[in-house]
Design a protein around this motif. Structure first.
Motif, PDB file in Angstrom:
ATOM      1  N   GLN A 279      -5.058 -44.332 -26.262  1.00 54.84           N
ATOM      2  CA  GLN A 279      -5.017 -43.712 -27.585  1.00 54.84           C
ATOM      3  C   GLN A 279      -3.745 -42.884 -27.802  1.00 54.84           C
ATOM      4  OE1 GLN A 279      -7.354 -40.245 -29.100  1.00 54.84           O
ATOM      5  NE2 GLN A 279      -8.515 -41.827 -30.159  1.00 54.84           N
ATOM      6  N   TYR A 280      -3.388 -42.022 -26.845  1.00 50.91           N
ATOM      7  CA  TYR A 280      -2.215 -41.179 -27.134  1.00 50.91           C
ATOM      8  C   TYR A 280      -0.919 -42.000 -27.135  1.00 50.91           C
ATOM      9  CZ  TYR A 280      -0.855 -40.250 -22.183  1.00 50.91           C
ATOM     10  OH  TYR A 280      -0.443 -40.359 -20.875  1.00 50.91           O
ATOM     11  N   GLU A 281      -0.889 -43.075 -26.373  1.00 53.46           N
ATOM     12  CA  GLU A 281       0.313 -43.916 -26.432  1.00 53.46           C
ATOM     13  C   GLU A 281       0.403 -44.619 -27.791  1.00 53.46           C
ATOM     14  OE1 GLU A 281       1.193 -44.740 -21.715  1.00 53.46           O
ATOM     15  OE2 GLU A 281       0.668 -46.462 -22.957  1.00 53.46           O
ATOM     16  N   PHE A 282      -0.738 -45.047 -28.308  1.00 50.83           N
ATOM     17  CA  PHE A 282      -0.730 -45.673 -29.643  1.00 50.83           C
ATOM     18  C   PHE A 282      -0.319 -44.651 -30.710  1.00 50.83           C
ATOM     19  CE2 PHE A 282      -2.964 -46.431 -33.649  1.00 50.83           C
ATOM     20  CZ  PHE A 282      -2.341 -47.609 -34.031  1.00 50.83           C
ATOM     21  N   PHE A 283      -0.910 -43.461 -30.661  1.00 51.21           N
ATOM     22  CA  PHE A 283      -0.555 -42.440 -31.666  1.00 51.21           C
ATOM     23  C   PHE A 283       0.939 -42.103 -31.594  1.00 51.21           C
ATOM     24  CE2 PHE A 283      -5.060 -40.306 -31.858  1.00 51.21           C
ATOM     25  CZ  PHE A 283      -5.555 -41.434 -32.481  1.00 51.21           C
TER      26      PHE A 283
END
Ligand code: HEM
Length: 165
Positions: A73-77
């Protein structure tokens, strides 16, 4: 000469800042908030999800490791909000509808996801209210885009999303 954003906001009748909530500023959300804030936000979000008292929602994530879900998730965001393409470098194209195919992304699930994300945004330090609004607009849009994708997958099953009519 009009920019594409000016044309698009004319067509849709909304202001540029509403139409391109996370894409139109000189400073991206990534530049403003930094990687550590995205890591904190996703950790906060998934801690809530994996502890959810609503078993039906918690169980959607039962086959994923919490640490992996946080990193995905944080890599996508990071990538989506103006930072380096960490997600695509490790996982390939986001293709979010395809990646959510195994999961029941119903209207009810979207509301629960958004509820936890709002709580996470409100309790992660260093996220100003303008950034929160921009992110929630993006999350709500994406969540219901995924609900629509889910309904295409099983058009004859379940209760249709009330936004589908
Ligand atoms: C609408 C309700 C949603 C449900 C029920 C849901 C459910 C899930 C589940 C079960 C996973 C697997 C966890 C993992 O292994 O990473 C996942 C992954 C993911 N979700 Fe969602 N999600 C929802 C909404 C969203 C939204 C709104 C976004 C983006 C704004 C999003 C972005 C992602 C991403 C980037 C991944 C990682 C995909 C991968 O690396 O394969 N999801 N989601």
């Amino acid at each position: 000469m009009q920019t594409l954003q000016e044309k698009a906001s004319e067509w849709s009748g909304v202001s540029q800042s509403d139409a391109f909530a996370i894409d139109n500023d000189d400073t991206s959300l990534y530049e403003k908030l930094g990687l550590q804030t995205f890591i904190n936000l996703s950790t906060n979000f998934y801690t809530r999800v994996y502890d959810d008292e609503e078993e039906w929602f918690r169980s959607i994530f039962a086959n994923s490791k919490k640490e992996d879900a946080i990193q995905n998730q944080y890599e996508f965001f990071t990538q989506r909000m103006g930072g380096p393409p960490l997600f695509s470098q490790r996982r390939g194209h986001p293709a979010l509808i395809g990646r959510h195919r195994p999961f029941p992304v119903t209207h009810q699930a979207a509301e629960r996801w958004l509820y936890h994300m709002q709580e996470a945004l409100d309790t992660t330090k260093d996220i100003d209210s303008d950034s929160k609004t921009k992110m929630m607009n993006f999350f709500r849009h994406t969540a219901f885009f995924l609900v629509a994708g889910d309904e295409l997958k099983n058009p004859k099953q379940g209760i249709p999303c009330k936004h589908a009519a």
